[in-house]
Design a protein around this motif. Structure first.
Motif, PDB file in Angstrom:
ATOM      1  N   LEU A 129       7.370   4.263-188.762  1.00 30.26           N
ATOM      2  CA  LEU A 129       7.518   4.784-187.407  1.00 30.26           C
ATOM      3  C   LEU A 129       8.917   4.478-186.884  1.00 30.26           C
ATOM      4  O   LEU A 129       9.120   3.573-186.079  1.00 30.26           O
ATOM      5  CB  LEU A 129       6.435   4.204-186.496  1.00 30.26           C
ATOM      6  CG  LEU A 129       6.239   5.040-185.229  1.00 30.26           C
ATOM      7  CD1 LEU A 129       5.867   6.486-185.612  1.00 30.26           C
ATOM      8  CD2 LEU A 129       5.164   4.451-184.352  1.00 30.26           C
ATOM      9  N   ARG A 130       9.903   5.261-187.390  1.00 29.82           N
ATOM     10  CA  ARG A 130      11.282   5.109-186.951  1.00 29.82           C
ATOM     11  C   ARG A 130      11.897   6.488-186.938  1.00 29.82           C
ATOM     12  O   ARG A 130      11.397   7.397-187.592  1.00 29.82           O
ATOM     13  CB  ARG A 130      12.016   4.211-187.962  1.00 29.82           C
ATOM     14  CG  ARG A 130      12.401   2.868-187.408  1.00 29.82           C
ATOM     15  CD  ARG A 130      13.489   2.204-188.234  1.00 29.82           C
ATOM     16  NE  ARG A 130      13.701   2.747-189.549  1.00 29.82           N
ATOM     17  CZ  ARG A 130      13.637   1.996-190.664  1.00 29.82           C
ATOM     18  NH1 ARG A 130      13.320   0.731-190.590  1.00 29.82           N
ATOM     19  NH2 ARG A 130      13.878   2.537-191.831  1.00 29.82           N
ATOM     20  N   ARG A 131      12.971   6.616-186.243  1.00 34.60           N
ATOM     21  CA  ARG A 131      13.640   7.917-186.192  1.00 34.60           C
ATOM     22  C   ARG A 131      14.017   8.357-187.610  1.00 34.60           C
ATOM     23  O   ARG A 131      14.568   7.583-188.380  1.00 34.60           O
ATOM     24  CB  ARG A 131      14.888   7.820-185.327  1.00 34.60           C
ATOM     25  CG  ARG A 131      15.519   9.155-184.990  1.00 34.60           C
ATOM     26  CD  ARG A 131      16.805   8.935-184.220  1.00 34.60           C
ATOM     27  NE  ARG A 131      17.954   9.205-185.071  1.00 34.60           N
ATOM     28  CZ  ARG A 131      18.742  10.256-184.926  1.00 34.60           C
ATOM     29  NH1 ARG A 131      18.497  11.134-183.980  1.00 34.60           N
ATOM     30  NH2 ARG A 131      19.782  10.428-185.726  1.00 34.60           N
ATOM     31  N   ILE A 132      13.708   9.618-187.924  1.00 33.80           N
ATOM     32  CA  ILE A 132      14.035  10.139-189.255  1.00 33.80           C
ATOM     33  C   ILE A 132      15.526  10.433-189.317  1.00 33.80           C
ATOM     34  O   ILE A 132      16.054  11.214-188.521  1.00 33.80           O
ATOM     35  CB  ILE A 132      13.240  11.445-189.525  1.00 33.80           C
ATOM     36  CG1 ILE A 132      11.744  11.139-189.477  1.00 33.80           C
ATOM     37  CG2 ILE A 132      13.625  12.032-190.857  1.00 33.80           C
ATOM     38  CD1 ILE A 132      10.870  12.357-189.552  1.00 33.80           C
ATOM     39  N   GLU A 133      16.202   9.803-190.248  1.00 28.77           N
ATOM     40  CA  GLU A 133      17.657   9.915-190.279  1.00 28.77           C
ATOM     41  C   GLU A 133      18.138  11.279-190.763  1.00 28.77           C
ATOM     42  O   GLU A 133      19.059  11.843-190.214  1.00 28.77           O
ATOM     43  CB  GLU A 133      18.261   8.803-191.167  1.00 28.77           C
ATOM     44  CG  GLU A 133      18.213   7.422-190.518  1.00 28.77           C
ATOM     45  CD  GLU A 133      18.776   7.410-189.106  1.00 28.77           C
ATOM     46  OE1 GLU A 133      18.173   6.770-188.216  1.00 28.77           O
ATOM     47  OE2 GLU A 133      19.825   8.047-188.858  1.00 28.77           O
ATOM     48  N   ASN A 134      17.457  11.786-191.808  1.00 28.96           N
ATOM     49  CA  ASN A 134      17.882  13.067-192.376  1.00 28.96           C
ATOM     50  C   ASN A 134      17.626  14.194-191.383  1.00 28.96           C
ATOM     51  O   ASN A 134      16.504  14.413-190.940  1.00 28.96           O
ATOM     52  CB  ASN A 134      17.119  13.312-193.684  1.00 28.96           C
ATOM     53  CG  ASN A 134      17.547  14.588-194.355  1.00 28.96           C
ATOM     54  OD1 ASN A 134      17.487  15.671-193.756  1.00 28.96           O
ATOM     55  ND2 ASN A 134      17.989  14.476-195.593  1.00 28.96           N
ATOM     56  N   LYS A 135      18.670  14.921-191.057  1.00 30.37           N
ATOM     57  CA  LYS A 135      18.586  15.931-189.999  1.00 30.37           C
ATOM     58  C   LYS A 135      17.568  17.024-190.304  1.00 30.37           C
ATOM     59  O   LYS A 135      16.784  17.419-189.454  1.00 30.37           O
ATOM     60  CB  LYS A 135      19.971  16.546-189.782  1.00 30.37           C
ATOM     61  CG  LYS A 135      20.050  17.454-188.562  1.00 30.37           C
ATOM     62  CD  LYS A 135      21.456  18.002-188.363  1.00 30.37           C
ATOM     63  CE  LYS A 135      21.499  18.910-187.149  1.00 30.37           C
ATOM     64  NZ  LYS A 135      22.810  19.533-186.967  1.00 30.37           N
ATOM     65  N   ILE A 136      17.601  17.461-191.562  1.00 28.06           N
ATOM     66  CA  ILE A 136      16.710  18.567-191.928  1.00 28.06           C
ATOM     67  C   ILE A 136      15.253  18.114-191.927  1.00 28.06           C
ATOM     68  O   ILE A 136      14.379  18.795-191.385  1.00 28.06           O
ATOM     69  CB  ILE A 136      17.107  19.133-193.306  1.00 28.06           C
ATOM     70  CG1 ILE A 136      18.508  19.747-193.223  1.00 28.06           C
ATOM     71  CG2 ILE A 136      16.107  20.194-193.756  1.00 28.06           C
ATOM     72  CD1 ILE A 136      19.068  20.178-194.558  1.00 28.06           C
TER      73      ILE A 136
END
Lengths: 75, 246
Positions: free
Chosen positions: B8-15
Motif C-alpha cells: 500500500l504505497r504510491r505506485i512509482e511506475n507511471k504507466i
C-alpha cells in the motif's frame, strides 16, 4: 439560521470563483463572450493601477524635491 | 489479479499507476452502484485523478447535489450533537461570523483586483498587483486565441465536408445530363431508322406507283423539337419494343 449560513457560503464561493477568473485561472468553463468581458475588466483595472502608480511616483518625486530644497536651504 | 499482496504505497511506475487507477476506479464505481442497489443505500462517490479529472457516481441520477447537501447538513448537525454548544446561537454566531469576515476580506481584495480602492496600497503592493493582473491578461488572451483556433478548425472541417458533398452532387448531375443526352440521340437515331424502313415498306406495298402520302417520320421528328422527359421515356420504351420486334 442554517439557511442564511448557506446563502453566505454561496456568496463566498461565488466571489472566490470570480477572484480566480480575474487572476486568469479556471478559465475553462468560460465562453468567448465571458472571456472578452473578463479581459475588459482586467484591462480597465490595469489602467487604474498604472495611473495610481504614476500618481504615487509623482507625489514621491515632489516630496523628495521638497526635501532636497529644504536640506539645501540649510547649507 | 495482482501478483501476490499489493504494497500500500504510491505506485512509482507511471504507466502501472495509470493502469491501476483505471482498473480500480471502474471497480470502485461498480461496487458503489452495487451496494446502493443491493442494500438500498444512498451513495455518492467522488474521485479526482492526479491530472484533476473528475469521476463521480451517485445512486439516483443528478442527485449528487442532494447527497452533498445532506452530507453538509448532517455533518453540521452531528457536530452540534457531539458538542451541544455549537447548536447554540452564540457559537453559531461565531461560525457565521468567521464566514462573514472571510466574505469581507474577499470583497476588499476583489475591489483592488478591479482597480478600485487602491489608496491603502504601498508602491510595492501596487507593483505586485500590476504583475498579477498582467500575467492574468496573458492567460486570458491565450485562452481566447485557443478558442478562436478551435472554432476556425471546426469551420474548416465543415467547409471540406460541404465541398466533398458538392463534388458528389456535381458528378451525379453530369451523369444524369449524359444519360438524358444519350436518350435523346437514341430516339433521333431510331426515328431515322424507322423512317427509312417505313418509306421502303410503303413503296413495296404501293408497287411502282407514286409514294403514298404516308405520315413521314419527318413530321414526327419536327414534333420532337421540344420534348419533355416524360414524353421521351414513353417514346424510348416504345422504340425499344419496336427494335426487339424487328
Amino acid at each position: 439560521g442554517y439557511q442564511e449560513y448557506l446563502k453566505l457560503k454561496q456568496r463566498v464561493e461565488f466571489l472566490q470563483t470570480t477572484q480566480r477568473n480575474l487572476l486568469g485561472e479556471d478559465l475553462g468553463p468560460l465562453n468567448m463572450k465571458e472571456l472578452e468581458q473578463l479581459e475588459n475588466h482586467v484591462e480597465i483595472s490595469l489602467k487604474h493601477i498604472r495611473a495610481t502608480k504614476s500618481q504615487q511616483s509623482f507625489d514621491q518625486l515632489l516630496e523628495l524635491k521638497r526635501k532636497v530644497t529644504h536640506v539645501s536651504l540649510l547649507f | 489479479m495482482g501478483r501476490g499482496p499489493v504494497q500500500l504505497r504510491r505506485i512509482e511506475n507511471k504507466i502501472n499507476r495509470q493502469v491501476t487507477f483505471s482498473k480500480r476506479r471502474s471497480g470502485l464505481l461498480k461496487k458503489a452502484h452495487e451496494i446502493s442497489v443491493l442494500c438500498d443505500a444512498e451513495v455518492a462517490l467522488i474521485v479526482f485523478s492526479t491530472k484533476g479529472k473528475l469521476y463521480e457516481y451517485s445512486s439516483q441520477d443528478s442527485s449528487m447535489d442532494v447527497i452533498l447537501e445532506r452530507y453538509q447538513r448532517y455533518s453540521f448537525e452531528e457536530r452540534a450533537v457531539l458538542d451541544p454548544s455549537i447548536g447554540n446561537q452564540a457559537n453559531w454566531g461565531d461560525e457565521y461570523g468567521s464566514l462573514k469576515i472571510k466574505l469581507d476580506a474577499l470583497q476588499k481584495s476583489q475591489r483592488q483586483l478591479l482597480g478600485e480602492q487602491l489608496d491603502p496600497l504601498t508602491t510595492k503592493e501596487l507593483q505586485q498587483l500590476e504583475q498579477q493582473l498582467d500575467s492574468s491578461l496573458k492567460h486570458i488572451r491565450s485562452r481566447k486565441n485557443q478558442l478562436l483556433f478551435e472554432s476556425i478548425s471546426e469551420l474548416q472541417k465543415k467547409e471540406k465536408s460541404l465541398k466533398d458533398q458538392n463534388g458528389v452532387l456535381q458528378k451525379h448531375l453530369v451523369e444524369t445530363e449524359k444519360e438524358k443526352n444519350n436518350v435523346l440521340s437514341n430516339i433521333h437515331h431510331q426515328e431515322q431508322l424507322n423512317g427509312a424502313t417505313n418509306i421502303h415498306h410503303q413503296e413495296q406495298l404501293n408497287g411502282a406507283t407514286t409514294s403514298s402520302p404516308s405520315p413521314t417520320p419527318a413530321t414526327a421528328q419536327d414534333s420532337m423539337a421540344t420534348p419533355n422527359i416524360g414524353y421521351l421515356c414513353f417514346h424510348l420504351v416504345h422504340l425499344v419494343e419496336l427494335g426487339r420486334a424487328t
